[in-house]
Design a protein around this motif. Structure first.
Motif, PDB file in Angstrom:
ATOM      1  N   HIS A 282     -23.771  96.407 -55.622  1.00  0.00           N
ATOM      2  CA  HIS A 282     -22.929  95.543 -56.439  1.00  0.00           C
ATOM      3  C   HIS A 282     -22.509  94.231 -55.764  1.00  0.00           C
ATOM      4  O   HIS A 282     -22.262  93.242 -56.440  1.00  0.00           O
ATOM      5  CB  HIS A 282     -21.675  96.309 -56.866  1.00  0.00           C
ATOM      6  N   PHE A 283     -22.378  94.249 -54.440  1.00  0.00           N
ATOM      7  CA  PHE A 283     -21.941  93.040 -53.732  1.00  0.00           C
ATOM      8  C   PHE A 283     -22.783  92.800 -52.480  1.00  0.00           C
ATOM      9  O   PHE A 283     -22.250  92.735 -51.364  1.00  0.00           O
ATOM     10  CB  PHE A 283     -20.462  93.155 -53.347  1.00  0.00           C
ATOM     11  N   PRO A 284     -24.094  92.663 -52.621  1.00  0.00           N
ATOM     12  CA  PRO A 284     -24.943  92.471 -51.435  1.00  0.00           C
ATOM     13  C   PRO A 284     -24.634  91.191 -50.683  1.00  0.00           C
ATOM     14  O   PRO A 284     -24.872  91.099 -49.469  1.00  0.00           O
ATOM     15  CB  PRO A 284     -26.360  92.434 -52.035  1.00  0.00           C
ATOM     16  N   ASP A 285     -24.059  90.193 -51.378  1.00  0.00           N
ATOM     17  CA  ASP A 285     -23.777  88.917 -50.745  1.00  0.00           C
ATOM     18  C   ASP A 285     -22.634  88.983 -49.745  1.00  0.00           C
ATOM     19  O   ASP A 285     -22.534  88.151 -48.845  1.00  0.00           O
ATOM     20  CB  ASP A 285     -23.452  87.864 -51.809  1.00  0.00           C
ATOM     21  N   ARG A 286     -21.748  89.973 -49.900  1.00  0.00           N
ATOM     22  CA  ARG A 286     -20.596  90.058 -48.995  1.00  0.00           C
ATOM     23  C   ARG A 286     -20.472  91.414 -48.314  1.00  0.00           C
ATOM     24  O   ARG A 286     -19.447  91.702 -47.690  1.00  0.00           O
ATOM     25  CB  ARG A 286     -19.321  89.740 -49.755  1.00  0.00           C
ATOM     26  N   ALA A 287     -21.473  92.267 -48.425  1.00  0.00           N
ATOM     27  CA  ALA A 287     -21.410  93.609 -47.850  1.00  0.00           C
ATOM     28  C   ALA A 287     -21.116  93.566 -46.355  1.00  0.00           C
ATOM     29  O   ALA A 287     -20.278  94.316 -45.839  1.00  0.00           O
ATOM     30  CB  ALA A 287     -22.720  94.358 -48.118  1.00  0.00           C
ATOM     31  N   GLY A 288     -21.801  92.679 -45.639  1.00  0.00           N
ATOM     32  CA  GLY A 288     -21.590  92.573 -44.200  1.00  0.00           C
ATOM     33  C   GLY A 288     -20.183  92.142 -43.856  1.00  0.00           C
ATOM     34  O   GLY A 288     -19.565  92.666 -42.925  1.00  0.00           O
ATOM     35  N   LYS A 289     -19.642  91.196 -44.613  1.00  0.00           N
ATOM     36  CA  LYS A 289     -18.295  90.702 -44.355  1.00  0.00           C
ATOM     37  C   LYS A 289     -17.260  91.800 -44.588  1.00  0.00           C
ATOM     38  O   LYS A 289     -16.337  91.979 -43.791  1.00  0.00           O
ATOM     39  CB  LYS A 289     -17.993  89.513 -45.256  1.00  0.00           C
ATOM     40  N   VAL A 290     -17.415  92.542 -45.691  1.00  0.00           N
ATOM     41  CA  VAL A 290     -16.458  93.615 -46.000  1.00  0.00           C
ATOM     42  C   VAL A 290     -16.416  94.640 -44.885  1.00  0.00           C
ATOM     43  O   VAL A 290     -15.346  95.007 -44.388  1.00  0.00           O
ATOM     44  CB  VAL A 290     -16.821  94.289 -47.338  1.00  0.00           C
TER      45      VAL A 290
END
Length: 362
Positions: A282-290
């Protein structure tokens, strides 16, 4: 790695538990691909309920960082499907998946009220408030059929035993008559959990829970009826739900909540890989940041399992969230708690229930 979204469910797979010495089961590709190849498009996942009849229903704990020492869970598994639910690993005890099995293969305990009556009738029983909803939601959809939570509330009212409710559902209003009478005697309080104001995000995080606005409406109606209400802004998911913190607290204050609390995201055992998978879908663009922020408040790990520190994150991000929350509570005129509050309920009214047809002596 590409992921196919499973609509209407929180977990995106049926991850098999790898604990307790159970034999690992490896899938040959995605099982949905095989079903589609053999039988056409896969059928919609259905919820099944198995009735179980345990020998006891009241669970005790000695945890130093939660405000209650006993609880009742009328159901095992939860159809709300909250992807972040820390109770998911309990399904692993039965060699079931903490993923899709947790939200589709449910267990109900129809004799829960009878078992609790037997426990309360014991000569050495000492009353302290019972917490409901600490593991799975007592007002998940199948409560409409089984009404186990209502039976327990009736027993608590009959015996004047204090009880608290934690829920994500406005179905709690179906028992407003019982809760109002319990509250009149200072025997109950309700904690309503609200994670976001965005209905689309809520549908991804907690697909079968009540919509956020309905939960706030429940806070308002409970408060208007004289029932003490606490708003739990939890879990706080960095870079996903933290932007709604101030708005939720403000609305909770206007709706009549007496206090608010927050708990950061916890990812014990199988919840961590399930949540990572959810992020990639659902949020691959921010997965690393989370996950980077989560690890920063958990001492460099996905999860901190230690007593006390598991509920109290540390670090710069944790301090920022804590400051924002307490400032929001101050503006809303609410008592702010880092954890859910310890309710001050009256235990002196308790009277042991009648069992075996024996009448209470006057």
């Amino acid at each position: 790695m590409e992921h196919a979204k499973i609509k209407g469910r929180g977990a995106q797979s049926g991850a098999v538990p790898q604990r307790f010495g159970l034999a690992a089961r490896e899938a040959d590709g995605d099982w949905r691909d095989h079903v589609k190849a053999l039988d056409g498009p896969p059928v919609k996942l259905r919820t099944t309920v198995t009735e179980e009849h345990p020998k006891s229903i009241l669970s005790f704990n000695q945890s130093p960082d939660i405000p209650f020492d006993r609880s009742v869970n009328a159901y095992r598994g939860c159809e709300h499907g909250c992807v972040y639910c820390y109770a998911r690993p309990t399904h692993a005890y039965h060699d079931l998946s903490p993923g899709l099995d947790f939200e589709t293969r449910l267990f109900a305990k129809p004799n829960a009220a009878e078992l609790l009556r037997e426990t309360l009738a014991k000569r050495k029983y000492i009353p302290r408030w019972i917490a409901m909803g600490t593991n799975t939601d007592p007002y998940q959809p199948i409560e409409a059929r089984y009404r186990i939570t209502r039976d327990i509330l009736k027993l608590c009212l009959d015996t004047c035993h204090p009880v608290t409710i934690t829920t994500k559902s406005d179905r709690v209003l179906r028992d407003l008559d019982l809760l109002t009478e319990l509250a009149r005697r200072n025997l109950t309080a309700v904690s309503v959990s609200v994670t976001t104001f965005d209905p689309r995000l809520s549908a991804l995080l907690e697909p079968r829970a009540s919509a956020p606005r309905k939960r706030l409406a429940a806070i308002e109606q409970l408060s208007a009826a004289g029932v003490p209400v606490h708003c739990s802004v939890s879990p706080i998911i960095p870079a996903i739900t933290d932007e709604f913190m101030e708005e939720i607290v403000a609305w909770a204050g206007e709706a009549g909540a007496r206090s608010a609390g927050w708990i950061p995201l916890r990812l014990p055992h199988e919840v961590a890989p399930l949540f990572r998978e959810w992020l990639e879908v659902h949020f691959p663009d921010r997965a690393g940041k989370v996950m980077s922020i989560v690890r920063s408040i958990r001492g460099g790990r996905d999860n901190d399992p230690n007593f006390r520190s598991r509920m109290k994150p540390s670090g710069v991000w944790a301090d920022l969230l804590r400051s924002r929350f307490h400032l929001a509570c101050k503006r809303a005129g609410l008592t702010g708690n880092d954890l859910d509050p310890k309710f001050e309920l009256d235990c002196t009214q308790f009277r042991k229930p009648e069992t075996g047809g024996q009448l209470r002596l006057l």
